[in-house]
Design a protein around this motif. Structure first.
Motif, PDB file in Angstrom:
ATOM      1  N   GLY A 102      52.634  -8.503  15.393  1.00  0.00           N
ATOM      2  CA  GLY A 102      52.374  -9.815  15.895  1.00  0.00           C
ATOM      3  C   GLY A 102      51.296 -10.034  17.034  1.00  0.00           C
ATOM      4  N   CYS A 119      46.959 -12.670  13.724  1.00  0.00           N
ATOM      5  CA  CYS A 119      48.469 -13.170  14.207  1.00  0.00           C
ATOM      6  C   CYS A 119      48.173 -13.924  15.660  1.00  0.00           C
ATOM      7  N   ASP A 125      49.015 -18.009  16.189  1.00  0.00           N
ATOM      8  CA  ASP A 125      49.810 -18.358  17.045  1.00  0.00           C
ATOM      9  C   ASP A 125      49.111 -19.580  17.832  1.00  0.00           C
ATOM     10  N   ASN A 176      53.394 -11.678  10.208  1.00  0.00           N
ATOM     11  CA  ASN A 176      54.162 -10.993  11.242  1.00  0.00           C
ATOM     12  C   ASN A 176      53.915 -12.032  12.633  1.00  0.00           C
ATOM     13  N   ARG A 193      54.323 -14.866  15.396  1.00  0.00           N
ATOM     14  CA  ARG A 193      55.837 -15.354  15.911  1.00  0.00           C
ATOM     15  C   ARG A 193      55.948 -16.982  15.473  1.00  0.00           C
ATOM     16  N   ASP A 194      54.766 -17.787  15.434  1.00  0.00           N
ATOM     17  CA  ASP A 194      55.095 -19.114  15.364  1.00  0.00           C
ATOM     18  C   ASP A 194      54.878 -19.371  13.878  1.00  0.00           C
ATOM     19  N   THR A 231      60.648  -7.664  11.418  1.00  0.00           N
ATOM     20  CA  THR A 231      59.330  -7.179  12.085  1.00  0.00           C
ATOM     21  C   THR A 231      59.400  -6.137  12.828  1.00  0.00           C
ATOM     22  N   ARG A 261      61.971  -8.732  15.124  1.00  0.00           N
ATOM     23  CA  ARG A 261      62.080 -10.116  15.010  1.00  0.00           C
ATOM     24  C   ARG A 261      62.467 -10.391  13.442  1.00  0.00           C
ATOM     25  N   LYS A 303      62.094 -11.932  10.084  1.00  0.00           N
ATOM     26  CA  LYS A 303      61.346 -12.505   9.246  1.00  0.00           C
ATOM     27  C   LYS A 303      61.653 -11.978   7.843  1.00  0.00           C
TER      28      LYS A 303
END
Length: 701
Positions: free
Chosen positions: A534, A539, A543, A581, A583-584, A610, A614, A616
């Motif tokens: 991420g 990535c 984000d 990957n 985050r947001d 991930t 996290r 996903k």
């Protein structure tokens, strides 16, 4: 300029096996002499691996500036540094242009291996964190050169007996400890540099190691023997490379003072380059993440119940390009100011922009010669010709050549003044017409993805539309980042497209965003050795865009199944690709087109978690045998998470159209879609929160 004092040309380096690179960066074999699971040095592993294949071949990299200098200032320094280095080392021979191209947060540059070591590495935070320049000066004052300590530290790290660093009697105890610790910490990467140098300088250096098979039972023993036999060659070569002196170009200190207030170095000390680079990434190659499914996600029901129109919503499709003249994208409801239908029916593709040559526009090559000189005009004319040949540009545009020449000269002046190039100057150079039949596109992929989101294909004398997307009246931006067959598709183009979306919205000011969401049905495999999950350039850019209020939807990737030689295979966890990957972003996996409860998640769909743990993907949507428009005014069925992502983009667009107060609140949109999803009863790392449900999402507000 950070040029070497000597003029020795570098001989080509024999290809270095991958396991040798992994050993020095990650310590994965041989007695655990280097005990690490992650790599250090500011230059990520895939850059080293790329040069290990052929150190004589240049590589395109992305450079992230450290806190302080802007990307355009870093680009200016890199351009001047490399130019000066080459001028001071004529024996290097002709080289490919560095093509230094700054964006807002990254700089793309083409580097040769010696330039990576001698120009880029001394600018990195790693170099300054280990205080190699300061330690060199301190060691010199105390009568012992850094290279001696460094050589001993490398030998110690490689397990060479009797080679521990010796005490320095003239240093205070605290200084001695710091010198030894910092040099010791720098030793693994320094040793790798020594391997590259020894491969070029020491006859037969790689002969024994190139014949090793990592799967052999004798591998560990033979590799350990090779390390022992060549430890002194490696340490000596590293010392020779890293003890070279550097000569800053005259303006460099003034540039540094602009972003970092420091006392000028004493004239008697060795000049030390400023800290300007945080990380160096490889400019990774991007690829496409290869009955009516609208009823599966209940988009049809939501449209009937809530009478939603997405005419006021615009979505950007970052992909291979849309065949904008395809009948699926006609705006059948377009009316003039008097309320009359517009004839001929216009397209809903509001704008088409091609980012595949953006690195030629935002490029310090434009500044290589003096303003208005014949040489500079020749460089600019070459870029103009490239821009004229972009597929989709009208074949005859008498005004474009003059416009492009004028704007490129203005961009060159901005780069010379270390000002980020103005997107208002760049935009006309990459904007194409909106009547492209798609003949010059490299793939049907972008047209198909855009059709799932927003097709409205009507055939005369037929009551029902022939093909309809989730949002049949939505506006589209066609942002092309996939190159034609003769050019590699890179992460840099994706970064530029994301930056452009943010610029377009900021230009609108108080009028609200122009582009409300972005669909990225593309895939870059995540290399766990090279990047924090991420935290890759694409990535972080996604984000950043999401945090500005734009909804960003990304395909999870199609790497959930690994086919084996005998026809069997296995499911692959932690197979989410970038930018999924991030985050947001809303990361989307695939499920069956009509029977998701029965067949569950598609076998090919990438799955989580991930790499950093996290959950996903976030959602799943239909991704098998999805019918959509393709080039030549045709249609076809395609599979993949690429096809699933636009269903979720459509769901988000319908939410924004129904509840306009949510515009600019991308986090809330993601939360609503995830909380209202239908649980398919599958493992969460397969299905995320479940199947996107547009009707339930509408009803939940």
């Amino acid at each position: 300029m950070l040029a070497l004092a000597d003029n020795n040309a570098e001989p080509p380096v024999t290809a270095i096996p991958t396991f040798v690179i992994e050993y020095f960066l990650l310590g994965k074999t041989h007695r655990d002499a280097i005990e690490r699971y992650t790599q250090d040095g500011g230059i990520v592993t895939d850059v080293w691996l790329a040069f290990a294949k052929d150190a004589a071949k240049p590589q395109r990299v992305l450079v992230a500036p450290s806190p302080g200098p802007s990307a355009v200032v870093l680009g200016y320094v890199l351009h001047r540094s490399i130019t000066s280095y080459r001028a001071g080392n004529p024996d290097l021979g002709p080289r490919e242009s560095p093509a230094v191209s700054p964006l807002e947060n990254f700089v793309a540059v083409t580097l040769y291996f010696d330039e990576l070591l001698r120009v880029v590495l001394p600018l990195t935070s790693w170099w300054h964190r280990k205080q190699l320049g300061a330690l060199r000066r301190k060691a010199f004052r105390h009568g012992q050169m850094l290279e001696d300590m460094l050589e001993q530290a490398i030998l110690s790290k490689l397990g060479k007996r009797g080679s521990a660093p010796q005490p320095h009697g003239t240093l205070a105890p605290s200084d001695e400890f710091l010198v030894d610790r910092r040099v010791s910490e720098a030793a693994p990467l320094a040793a790798l540099i020594g391997v590259f140098r020894a491969a070029a300088d020491v006859p037969g250096f790689l002969d024994a190691v190139r014949s090793l098979d990592p799967k052999s039972s004798e591998f560990q023993t033979r590799f350990a023997t090779w390390i022992d036999n060549h430890a002194e060659d490696i340490a000596r070569s590293a010392r020779m490379e890293l003890s070279r002196s550097y000569e800053p170009f005259p303006e460099l200190h003034d540039i540094e003072q602009g972003f970092k207030q420091e006392r000028a170095p004493e004239p008697s000390t060795v000049p030390e380059p400023p800290e300007m680079i945080q990380r160096v990434f490889l400019d990774r190659e991007a690829s496409l993440a290869d009955a009516d499914a609208n009823c599966t996600v209940k988009a049809d029901a939501a449209t009937r119940v809530f009478d939603v129109s997405c005419r006021g919503i615009t979505w950007a499709v970052i992909d291979s390009g849309i065949a904008t003249s395809h009948p699926a994208f006609l705006d059948h409801g377009a009316r003039d100011r008097r309320g009359n239908l517009i004839e001929p029916t216009p397209t809903r593709v509001t704008a088409t922009l091609d980012f595949t040559r953006i690195d030629r526009i935002r490029n310090f090559d434009l500044t290589a010669f003096s303003d208005e000189s014949a040489e500079r005009n020749e460089v600019i004319q070459g870029v103009v010709r490239e821009l004229q040949e972009i597929p989709g540009r009208p074949s005859f545009d008498p005004h474009f050549s003059l416009l492009a020449e004028t704007n490129l000269k203005a961009i060159a002046r901005q780069l010379e003044q270390r000002i980020p190039p103005d997107w208002n100057l760049i935009e006309p150079l990459i904007r194409l017409g909106n009547q492209d039949d798609g003949a010059g596109l490299s793939s049907d992929h972008g047209t198909h993805v855009a059709g799932i989101l927003g097709a409205d294909w009507r055939i005369p004398d037929q009551e029902k539309p022939y093909l309809q997307g989730v949002c049949p009246d939505i506006r589209l931006y066609d942002l092309r980042v996939i190159h034609s067959a003769d050019r590699k598709s890179t992460e840099f183009a994706m970064l530029a497209a994301l930056e452009y979306v943010q610029f377009t919205n900021s230009r609108a000011g108080a009028n609200g965003p122009v582009i409300h969401g972005v669909n990225i049905s593309m895939s870059i495999p995540h290399e766990v050795r090279n990047y924090g999950c991420g935290a890759t350039p694409v990535c972080t850019a996604c984000d950043r865009l999401s945090n500005s209020g734009v909804v960003v939807v990304a395909a999870a990737g199609n790497r959930g199944w690994n086919e084996m030689e005998i026809g069997f295979g296995n499911f692959v966890f932690c197979s989410i690709t970038d930018p999924g990957n991030a985050r947001d972003v809303i990361t989307v996996g695939a499920t069956h087109r009509l029977k998701p409860h029965m067949f569950g998640v598609s076998y090919f769909s990438s799955r989580g978690p991930t790499g950093d743990g996290r959950a996903k993907p976030d959602l799943v949507a239909p991704g098998e045998q999805i019918r959509g428009p393709i080039r030549n005014s045709a249609d076809d069925e395609l599979d993949g998470t690429s096809m699933a992502a636009p269903f979720v983009s459509g769901a988000a667009a319908m939410l924004l159209a129904r509840h306009r107060e949510l515009i600019g609140n991308s986090a809330r949109i993601k939360q609503i879609l995830c909380d209202s999803a239908t649980d398919l009863g599958r493992e969460k790392y397969f299905q995320g929160h479940g199947l996107v449900d547009v009707l339930r999402a509408m009803q939940s507000i």
